[in-house]
Design a protein around this motif. Structure first.
Motif, PDB file in Angstrom:
ATOM      1  N   ASN A  34       0.580  -1.084   0.090  1.00  0.00           N
ATOM      2  CA  ASN A  34      -0.251   0.314   0.023  1.00  0.00           C
ATOM      3  C   ASN A  34       0.902   1.206   0.299  1.00  0.00           C
ATOM      4  N   HIS A  57     -11.316  -1.979  -1.460  1.00  0.00           N
ATOM      5  CA  HIS A  57     -10.572  -1.475  -1.972  1.00  0.00           C
ATOM      6  C   HIS A  57     -10.008  -0.624  -3.759  1.00  0.00           C
ATOM      7  N   LEU A  62      -8.094   6.004   4.123  1.00  0.00           N
ATOM      8  CA  LEU A  62      -8.666   5.882   2.878  1.00  0.00           C
ATOM      9  C   LEU A  62     -10.242   5.537   2.144  1.00  0.00           C
ATOM     10  N   LEU A 120      -1.071   9.314  -4.010  1.00  0.00           N
ATOM     11  CA  LEU A 120      -1.090   7.756  -3.453  1.00  0.00           C
ATOM     12  C   LEU A 120       0.325   7.919  -2.728  1.00  0.00           C
ATOM     13  N   THR A 175     -10.867   3.582  -4.409  1.00  0.00           N
ATOM     14  CA  THR A 175      -9.803   4.536  -4.969  1.00  0.00           C
ATOM     15  C   THR A 175      -8.796   3.980  -6.028  1.00  0.00           C
ATOM     16  N   GLY A 187       1.860   7.652   0.756  1.00  0.00           N
ATOM     17  CA  GLY A 187       3.108   6.487   1.123  1.00  0.00           C
ATOM     18  C   GLY A 187       4.003   6.795   1.615  1.00  0.00           C
ATOM     19  N   TYR A 197      -5.078   2.475   5.838  1.00  0.00           N
ATOM     20  CA  TYR A 197      -5.911   2.094   4.446  1.00  0.00           C
ATOM     21  C   TYR A 197      -6.507   0.785   3.808  1.00  0.00           C
ATOM     22  N   GLU A 198      -6.917   0.787   5.313  1.00  0.00           N
ATOM     23  CA  GLU A 198      -8.075  -0.646   6.078  1.00  0.00           C
ATOM     24  C   GLU A 198      -9.286   0.623   6.136  1.00  0.00           C
TER      25      GLU A 198
END
Length: 293
Positions: A131, A181, A225, A193, A185, A197, A221-222
């Motif tokens: 991710n 996901h 986002l 992104l 996104t 990161g 991320y889970e």
């Protein structure tokens, strides 16, 4: 960044035939477990996956629903054009092959990437590092894992509830990754992104060589986002407005505050997040860009 030996990245499939070959062991193992399996089809852009329905509650929990993306006709038409389908209940049961998305979506932000996992769950550090690189990691099982499942089924080895749930999720996880996901996104600008990161990677460096993975970074991320993107999609009239809405300063400031919060939580150390991994998520209030006259 280090990749765990139990979860190895797979080469990018060179076309729909290679992607279908990559997915067939997964589909075969899926069928042996449930008696049904995802179907592989084609269109002009590449592979399509069509997932079977299940009456298992855990399946409904992890699969994306089309109503999360609002109900505007232009958005629904766009999703169908990409190869997404949904059943009468609204659960997304069809997706474009991940390797075909660069053809289907010229502005694709995250890059779907297949990984081969030796166990039912993908290594969490490898998932997080993917991710951070702007990927959506998708876990397929190694041959030895599927062989072990087959042997256990033939021998009727008892499956404790937690073990059964983990093994089921291995198969449902592909649909989860693609219908939640990746779908939510996929129009996030790639430059954003990668910036996210790089910022969040700083929170991982302190724990880089140990077994600990900061839960707050995974939560970004889970949860964070996905929630940010979901709020954008919910009232989106035209998919072409996703990126401008995503990058609008009033909105983007909220996302970066979520990054700062997760970095601060991570810096508090495992004493704060190992025993208190709350499934939290910030609230985002989305401002829409002004429409052209």
């Amino acid at each position: 960044m280090l990749l765990d030996a139990a979860t190895a990245p797979l080469p990018e499939p060179a076309g729909p035939d290679a992607e279908a070959a990559l997915l067939r062991p997964f589909c075969a193992a899926y069928h042996r477990r449930f008696g049904v399996a995802p179907a592989l089809a084609r269109d002009a852009h590449g592979l399509l996956l069509r997932f079977p329905a299940h009456d298992i509650p855990a399946h409904a929990v992890v699969v994306g629903r089309v109503d999360v993306l609002g109900g505007h006709p232009a958005v629904r038409a766009y999703l169908r054009q990409l190869g997404f389908t949904w059943d009468a209940r609204g659960f997304i049961d069809g997706v474009p092959g991940p390797a075909s998305l660069t053809t289907r979506v010229p502005a694709l932000g995250p890059r779907p990437r297949y990984y081969r996992a030796a166990y039912s769950a993908m290594n969490k550090r490898t998932w997080l590092e993917g991710n951070l690189r702007g990927e959506v990691p998708i876990a397929l099982g190694a041959g030895v894992y599927y062989a072990a499942l087959d042997a256990a089924a033939r021998l009727r080895v008892p499956e404790p509830r937690r073990v059964r749930a983990g093994r089921d999720y291995h198969f449902f996880g592909v649909q989860h990754d693609l219908t939640k996901h990746l779908l939510l996104t996929h129009l996030v600008p790639r430059a954003l992104l990668l910036d996210l990161g790089r910022a969040l990677a700083g929170g991982l460096r302190r724990w880089h060589r140990g077994p600990l993975v900061p839960a707050p970074l995974a939560r970004f991320y889970e949860n964070d986002l996905l929630a940010y993107c979901q709020q954008i999609w919910r009232d989106l009239v035209d998919p072409s407005q996703f990126a401008p809405t995503c990058l609008l300063a009033a909105n983007l400031d909220q996302l970066w505050r979520a990054v700062d919060d997760r970095l601060r939580e991570s810096a508090a150390g495992p004493g704060a997040w190992l025993w208190n991994d709350a499934d939290t998520c910030p609230r985002f209030h989305i401002t829409r860009p002004p429409r052209a006259p």
